[in-house]
Design a protein around this motif. Structure first.
Motif, PDB file in Angstrom:
ATOM      1  N   LEU A  49       0.763  -1.324  -0.202  1.00  0.00           N
ATOM      2  CA  LEU A  49      -0.058   0.070   0.115  1.00  0.00           C
ATOM      3  C   LEU A  49       0.930   1.360  -0.147  1.00  0.00           C
ATOM      4  O   LEU A  49       0.501   2.182  -0.815  1.00  0.00           O
ATOM      5  CB  LEU A  49      -1.037  -0.080   1.160  1.00  0.00           C
ATOM      6  N   VAL A  50       1.965   1.157   0.715  1.00  0.00           N
ATOM      7  CA  VAL A  50       2.851   2.284   0.558  1.00  0.00           C
ATOM      8  C   VAL A  50       3.454   2.606  -0.781  1.00  0.00           C
ATOM      9  O   VAL A  50       3.467   3.783  -1.378  1.00  0.00           O
ATOM     10  CB  VAL A  50       4.118   2.195   1.689  1.00  0.00           C
ATOM     11  N   GLY A  51       3.737   1.309  -1.647  1.00  0.00           N
ATOM     12  CA  GLY A  51       4.188   1.529  -2.833  1.00  0.00           C
ATOM     13  C   GLY A  51       3.198   1.949  -3.858  1.00  0.00           C
ATOM     14  O   GLY A  51       3.725   2.631  -4.782  1.00  0.00           O
ATOM     15  N   GLU A  52       1.902   1.726  -3.635  1.00  0.00           N
ATOM     16  CA  GLU A  52       0.907   2.088  -4.484  1.00  0.00           C
ATOM     17  C   GLU A  52       0.488   3.896  -3.910  1.00  0.00           C
ATOM     18  O   GLU A  52      -0.399   4.166  -4.622  1.00  0.00           O
ATOM     19  CB  GLU A  52      -0.340   1.251  -4.390  1.00  0.00           C
ATOM     20  N   GLY A  53       1.143   4.239  -2.832  1.00  0.00           N
ATOM     21  CA  GLY A  53       0.754   5.564  -2.716  1.00  0.00           C
ATOM     22  C   GLY A  53      -0.203   5.664  -1.580  1.00  0.00           C
ATOM     23  O   GLY A  53      -1.026   6.849  -1.604  1.00  0.00           O
ATOM     24  N   VAL A  54      -1.133   4.744  -1.301  1.00  0.00           N
ATOM     25  CA  VAL A  54      -2.247   4.886  -0.461  1.00  0.00           C
ATOM     26  C   VAL A  54      -1.749   5.142   1.036  1.00  0.00           C
ATOM     27  O   VAL A  54      -2.420   5.825   1.797  1.00  0.00           O
ATOM     28  CB  VAL A  54      -3.128   3.371  -0.493  1.00  0.00           C
ATOM     29  N   LEU A  55      -0.545   4.465   1.346  1.00  0.00           N
ATOM     30  CA  LEU A  55      -0.047   4.724   2.763  1.00  0.00           C
ATOM     31  C   LEU A  55       1.170   5.325   2.663  1.00  0.00           C
ATOM     32  O   LEU A  55       1.835   5.327   1.731  1.00  0.00           O
ATOM     33  CB  LEU A  55      -0.064   3.404   3.614  1.00  0.00           C
ATOM     34  N   GLU A  56       1.568   5.972   3.873  1.00  0.00           N
ATOM     35  CA  GLU A  56       3.050   6.482   3.630  1.00  0.00           C
ATOM     36  C   GLU A  56       3.631   6.438   5.302  1.00  0.00           C
ATOM     37  O   GLU A  56       2.908   6.448   6.275  1.00  0.00           O
ATOM     38  CB  GLU A  56       2.696   8.225   3.417  1.00  0.00           C
ATOM     39  N   TYR A  57       4.840   6.704   4.963  1.00  0.00           N
ATOM     40  CA  TYR A  57       5.636   6.594   6.456  1.00  0.00           C
ATOM     41  C   TYR A  57       6.066   8.149   6.477  1.00  0.00           C
ATOM     42  O   TYR A  57       6.403   8.819   5.368  1.00  0.00           O
ATOM     43  CB  TYR A  57       6.843   5.891   6.367  1.00  0.00           C
ATOM     44  N   ARG A  58       6.160   8.611   7.602  1.00  0.00           N
ATOM     45  CA  ARG A  58       6.597  10.276   7.821  1.00  0.00           C
ATOM     46  C   ARG A  58       7.841  10.379   8.599  1.00  0.00           C
ATOM     47  O   ARG A  58       7.716   9.761   9.502  1.00  0.00           O
ATOM     48  CB  ARG A  58       5.448  10.841   8.584  1.00  0.00           C
ATOM     49  N   GLN A  59       8.678  11.061   8.270  1.00  0.00           N
ATOM     50  CA  GLN A  59       9.968  11.491   8.687  1.00  0.00           C
ATOM     51  C   GLN A  59       9.823  11.986  10.024  1.00  0.00           C
ATOM     52  O   GLN A  59       9.087  12.815  10.273  1.00  0.00           O
ATOM     53  CB  GLN A  59      10.974  12.238   7.786  1.00  0.00           C
ATOM     54  N   GLY A  60      10.463  11.245  10.873  1.00  0.00           N
ATOM     55  CA  GLY A  60      10.437  11.796  12.327  1.00  0.00           C
ATOM     56  C   GLY A  60       9.170  11.277  13.032  1.00  0.00           C
ATOM     57  O   GLY A  60       9.173  11.786  14.376  1.00  0.00           O
ATOM     58  N   ARG A  61       8.282  10.480  12.467  1.00  0.00           N
ATOM     59  CA  ARG A  61       7.188  10.028  13.234  1.00  0.00           C
ATOM     60  C   ARG A  61       7.066   8.515  13.091  1.00  0.00           C
ATOM     61  O   ARG A  61       7.366   7.849  12.200  1.00  0.00           O
ATOM     62  CB  ARG A  61       5.807  10.587  12.700  1.00  0.00           C
ATOM     63  N   LEU A  62       6.778   7.864  14.237  1.00  0.00           N
ATOM     64  CA  LEU A  62       6.542   6.363  14.112  1.00  0.00           C
ATOM     65  C   LEU A  62       5.180   6.276  13.322  1.00  0.00           C
ATOM     66  O   LEU A  62       4.191   6.807  13.594  1.00  0.00           O
ATOM     67  CB  LEU A  62       6.653   5.610  15.439  1.00  0.00           C
ATOM     68  N   GLY A  63       5.036   4.933  13.122  1.00  0.00           N
ATOM     69  CA  GLY A  63       3.757   4.604  12.610  1.00  0.00           C
ATOM     70  C   GLY A  63       3.413   4.822  10.965  1.00  0.00           C
ATOM     71  O   GLY A  63       4.540   5.118  10.300  1.00  0.00           O
ATOM     72  N   THR A  64       2.208   4.380  10.638  1.00  0.00           N
ATOM     73  CA  THR A  64       1.891   4.547   9.007  1.00  0.00           C
ATOM     74  C   THR A  64       0.510   5.310   9.091  1.00  0.00           C
ATOM     75  O   THR A  64      -0.117   5.234   9.644  1.00  0.00           O
ATOM     76  CB  THR A  64       1.539   3.038   8.450  1.00  0.00           C
ATOM     77  N   PHE A  65       0.577   6.303   7.864  1.00  0.00           N
ATOM     78  CA  PHE A  65      -0.522   7.196   7.913  1.00  0.00           C
ATOM     79  C   PHE A  65      -1.120   7.187   6.249  1.00  0.00           C
ATOM     80  O   PHE A  65      -0.374   6.431   5.664  1.00  0.00           O
ATOM     81  CB  PHE A  65       0.071   8.497   7.755  1.00  0.00           C
ATOM     82  N   VAL A  66      -2.510   7.353   6.384  1.00  0.00           N
ATOM     83  CA  VAL A  66      -3.211   7.384   5.072  1.00  0.00           C
ATOM     84  C   VAL A  66      -2.705   8.442   4.206  1.00  0.00           C
ATOM     85  O   VAL A  66      -2.694   9.701   4.571  1.00  0.00           O
ATOM     86  CB  VAL A  66      -4.749   7.416   5.517  1.00  0.00           C
ATOM     87  N   ALA A  67      -2.175   8.166   3.100  1.00  0.00           N
ATOM     88  CA  ALA A  67      -1.832   9.390   2.042  1.00  0.00           C
ATOM     89  C   ALA A  67      -2.795   9.681   1.257  1.00  0.00           C
ATOM     90  O   ALA A  67      -3.029  11.075   0.713  1.00  0.00           O
ATOM     91  CB  ALA A  67      -0.493   8.897   1.235  1.00  0.00           C
ATOM     92  N   ALA A  68      -3.729   8.532   0.702  1.00  0.00           N
ATOM     93  CA  ALA A  68      -4.740   8.856  -0.335  1.00  0.00           C
ATOM     94  C   ALA A  68      -5.769   7.990  -0.162  1.00  0.00           C
ATOM     95  O   ALA A  68      -5.587   6.681   0.088  1.00  0.00           O
ATOM     96  CB  ALA A  68      -4.284   8.837  -1.551  1.00  0.00           C
TER      97      ALA A  68
END
Length: 358
Positions: A49-68
């Protein structure tokens, strides 16, 4: 469940609005518990999902976030069900939703989601929009705010006006006659309190917060177990919203009290369970804490009632479909048995024998 199934489940939650753009999803540990798979399987789904741009990691923050939010493939033959419950604690909502989805999706029903936490009148507007979109029924957990009862009644009135069935889950509006599915709150807390009494607990302090049908039932269970042994029960009212928002502990009772005078802190819900731990750490004497949890991974107390949230969600959805397909069946209340932590030897066996998991 393989990586592809975890992938689809995460996508579905994003599409229905449970996780919105910019929000953090559950941790790998929580997802592996939710879907009963290894963390490697979860990691593979997240990586895709990160590769598809749906999820993303954020620099300096733990965890995974919704990108789109990915586009949803519409099925014209699928029915729509509205789901309105709070994301007060993410694990609570996630386990309920997993059960709801498993029941609905195999019957070709899709879902629209509304997070009711601290929503007030916006929840009424959201449910009205669900009805306009043609939902055939509503799974509803009443609001946890000071004005929650008023707002919840408005939601139930909208459903009645639209002639769609409602199943209340986890808690309920006292004088509403729609069907209900919840934990066996009174018996679960009664059993836990019995265990504590056997340990020698004689001076329990119960932490209460936002008043709901479920917390009142849990308090009844504690009092019943103590009454049988001639033990008095003290209670203290905690500003639960302040703790949730600011991590600050404020007592709303005017009476003064000495925490060290008690030998156990008993919490009536998941948020208060964390308060109990904080209070116990601040006391010089050894105090046992007991409370309520969404899963064994979420347990923070020495003793806990683990809510059968997956099965509550599954049963609520199945019951709603019965009301949709057979409008004349009577309203009903279903209680689902909770487990005790640490596990009792009979817990696993009784769950399998009674068919509490599909």
């Amino acid at each position: 469940m393989k990586s592809e199934a975890v992938y689809q489940a995460i996508v579905a939650r994003i599409q229905e609005g449970f996780w919105k753009s910019g929000e953090q999803i559950l941790s790998e540990r929580q997802l592996s518990s939710l879907f009963s798979v290894s963390r490697v399987t979860v990691r593979n789904a997240i990586s895709q999902l990160v590769g598809e741009g749906v999820l993303e990691y954020r620099q300096g923050r733990l965890g995974t976030f919704v990108a789109a939010v990915p586009c949803e493939k519409q099925n014209e033959d699928a029915g729509l069900i509205g789901i309105a419950l709070d994301n007060y604690t993410p694990a609570f909502a996630s386990f309920l939703l997993e059960g709801i989805h498993d029941s609905l999706w195999k019957r070709n029903y899709h879902t629209l989601y509304c997070n009711t936490h601290l929503g007030d009148e916006t929840v009424v507007q959201k449910i009205a929009s669900f009805i306009q979109e043609g939902v055939k029924g509503l799974i509803f957990s009443p609001l946890l705010t000071d004005s929650g009862t008023v707002v919840s009644r408005k939601v139930l009135a909208l459903a009645k006006q639209a002639s769609i069935p409602v199943v209340q889950l986890d808690r309920y509006v006292w004088d509403n006659h729609s069907s209900k599915v919840q934990c066996d709150n009174t018996d679960a807390m009664y059993r836990m309190m019995q265990r504590l009494i056997k340990l020698g607990i004689r001076r329990p302090l119960v932490l209460s917060g936002i008043s709901t049908s479920s917390t009142e039932e849990r308090l009844e269970g504690v009092r019943r177990a103590c009454s049988e042994q001639g033990i008095s029960v003290s209670t203290v009212l905690v500003d639960e919203v302040a703790y949730y928002q600011e991590q600050s502990i404020t007592f709303l009772d005017p009476k003064a009290m000495k925490l060290e005078a008690y030998d156990a802190f008993i919490a009536l819900n998941q948020v208060l369970s964390k308060v109990a731990v904080r209070l116990a750490k601040n006391c010089h004497s050894q105090i046992i804490t007991a409370g309520v949890s969404a899963s064994e991974l979420e347990v923070v107390n020495e003793y806990s009632v683990i809510q059968p949230l997956y099965h509550i969600g599954y049963t609520a959805a199945s019951l709603l479909l019965e009301h949709i397909e057979k409008p004349d069946i009577p309203q009903s209340t279903i209680l689902v048995q909770a487990r005790q932590w640490p596990f009792e030897s009979s817990d696993t066996a009784s769950f399998k024998e009674e068919g509490l998991y599909p």
